[in-house]
Design a protein around this motif. Structure first.
Motif, PDB file in Angstrom:
ATOM      1  N   LEU A 302      64.579 -41.244 103.260  1.00  0.00           N
ATOM      2  CA  LEU A 302      66.019 -41.024 103.266  1.00  0.00           C
ATOM      3  C   LEU A 302      66.619 -41.320 104.632  1.00  0.00           C
ATOM      4  N   ALA A 303      65.910 -40.922 105.714  1.00  0.00           N
ATOM      5  CA  ALA A 303      66.482 -41.004 107.059  1.00  0.00           C
ATOM      6  C   ALA A 303      66.384 -42.394 107.680  1.00  0.00           C
ATOM      7  N   VAL A 304      65.269 -43.107 107.463  1.00  0.00           N
ATOM      8  CA  VAL A 304      65.098 -44.412 108.109  1.00  0.00           C
ATOM      9  C   VAL A 304      66.203 -45.399 107.711  1.00  0.00           C
ATOM     10  N   PRO A 305      66.582 -45.506 106.423  1.00  0.00           N
ATOM     11  CA  PRO A 305      67.708 -46.384 106.089  1.00  0.00           C
ATOM     12  C   PRO A 305      69.020 -45.961 106.751  1.00  0.00           C
ATOM     13  N   VAL A 306      69.221 -44.640 106.922  1.00  0.00           N
ATOM     14  CA  VAL A 306      70.429 -44.159 107.596  1.00  0.00           C
ATOM     15  C   VAL A 306      70.419 -44.598 109.052  1.00  0.00           C
ATOM     16  N   LEU A 307      69.270 -44.447 109.716  1.00  0.00           N
ATOM     17  CA  LEU A 307      69.150 -44.871 111.116  1.00  0.00           C
ATOM     18  C   LEU A 307      69.435 -46.371 111.260  1.00  0.00           C
TER      19      LEU A 307
END
Length: 422
Positions: A302-307
């Motif tokens: 979830l977080a890596v695409p946001v980063l």
């Protein structure tokens, strides 16, 4: 209930992404190393985090523009270059650390080489982000964040010294040592994280475009209801994020620190924090590792695409390229190119010999050092009547953002001074 469900949006995704692998590793290390001494940071950071994220979201909604574009129009090209440069630097380090942690956690379950797993996660995420709908992807992964429930459940499974915990929650403790200030800066940095500012502002712009509106300034009739839902979304997302933070620190202190474990250097060691949850089952060590690995991988996905996307939004806004996860690759080459390049560079950082778990904590500290000037810019824009009109920040929002900026600056300066004196 329909109103609450209808208000769920970027704030909830941002709150979930806030407890990324870097956050989990930093909070577990905090509890293991210092016990309950930094437990108060979860409560202290909650209003500050909410204020900064609400202001970022409101800037995007009112102007109909991403944060980098608003800064460029307001302050010129040189300040925005510096701002975006800091963001991309912090994002790339954080992204690489998260990919490494996902690979190390997956190794607890799958007997494959670290390099192969890290490459598979990186390229899998890029392919999904470029060629599929991120909204559908995020809807699925929001359910995977249920793995975080392992920490609050463990809090109530372990026999806790509740008097000591409550005192540590409400009474700040500060030790002027390099080790304490290093972790303290990391806790603030992984909580109030620069990529979240840019991500949420840009996601509010995409929310408006999906509704057929360009901005709240151009659609005053929907502004009141929209901003109420925006604030409700942010409060809910940040409250859930900080509740998870509090529980992870408590578990780290109650399970690891109480057992004499004060340094977490591997995914297997971090997983031991969940042993009390499954100690009555056969193969409890394996079950704890499964729970930990599931949480790290799910939150990393979830977080890596946001980063990566927050860097893509910022760079594209400065360069004037088409940007948005709702666009196809042929319409946004530059935007998706930044996402792919940032992910590949972050992946490469895992091959220079850094310990994956230690890298997560270093990434959190980098965010803590980078965040203060970016918070200051967000605060100035959010309170500007020329940019925000009648929707500019009031005294409470401005004061909370000033405290966030001052507090994180003091932590970073204290860390530097203590390290030099040492």
């Amino acid at each position: 209930m329909r109103r609450v469900i209808g208000a769920i949006g970027p704030g909830l995704v941002t709150g979930a992404a806030d407890d990324d692998p870097s956050g989990i590793a930093t909070y577990v290390q905090t509890g293991a190393q210092f016990g309950y001494a930094q437990l108060w940071t979860a409560l202290f950071a909650l209003p500050l985090l909410t204020a900064v994220q609400e202001a970022s979201a409101r800037i995007g909604a009112v102007t109909g523009k991403g944060l980098a574009l608003v800064v460029r129009e307001r302050y010129g090209i040189k300040p925005v270059y510096a701002m975006v440069g800091l963001l991309v630097l912090a994002n790339t380090i954080n992204l690489g650390a998260d990919l490494g942690a996902m690979a190390a956690a997956a190794q607890l379950l799958v007997p494959l080489p670290f390099v192969l797993l890290a490459i598979a996660f990186a390229f899998g995420i890029v392919i999904v982000e470029v060629f599929s709908s991120y909204r559908a992807y995020a809807r699925l992964l929001k359910w995977l964040t249920i793995a975080l429930l392992a920490y609050p459940i463990t809090v109530f499974v372990v026999h806790e010294p509740w008097g000591q915990i409550l005192r540590a929650t409400f009474v700040p403790q500060i030790q002027l040592t390099p080790a304490f200030l290093f972790i303290f800066t990391g806790v603030l940095g992984t909580t109030i994280t620069p990529y979240m500012f840019f991500w949420e502002a840009s996601q509010e712009v995409e929310e408006l475009h999906q509704r057929g509106q360009s901005s709240l300034a151009a659609s005053p009739r929907i502004a009141t209801d929209y901003l109420r839902n925006l604030r409700l979304d942010n409060i809910g997302g940040m409250l859930a994020s900080q509740a998870a933070t509090w529980c992870i620190i408590v578990v780290g202190a109650s399970v690891l620190n109480a057992a004499g474990v004060t340094s977490v250097s591997s995914a297997a060691e971090a997983a031991k924090a969940l042993l009390p949850l499954v100690h009555t089952f056969p193969h409890s060590g394996l079950l704890a590792e499964i729970l930990f690995a599931f949480g790290i991988v799910a939150l990393g996905l979830l977080a890596v695409p946001v980063l990566a996307a927050s860097s893509g939004y910022a760079v594209s806004e400065v360069a004037g390229w088409p940007e948005g996860l709702n666009l196809k690759l042929e319409r946004a080459h530059g935007f998706y190119g930044v996402i792919a390049l940032g992910t590949v560079i972050g992946l490469a950082l895992n091959f220079i010999g850094l310990n994956p778990v230690k890298a997560l904590i270093v990434a959190a500290v980098v965010n803590g050092v980078v965040a203060p000037p970016l918070i200051a810019v967000v605060a100035l824009i959010a309170r500007s009547p020329e940019v925000m009109g009648e929707h500019r920040s009031g005294w409470l929002s401005s004061s909370l953002m000033f405290v966030a900026c001052a507090g994180m600056s003091a932590a970073a300066i204290g860390l530097a001074v203590s390290a030099i004196l040492r």
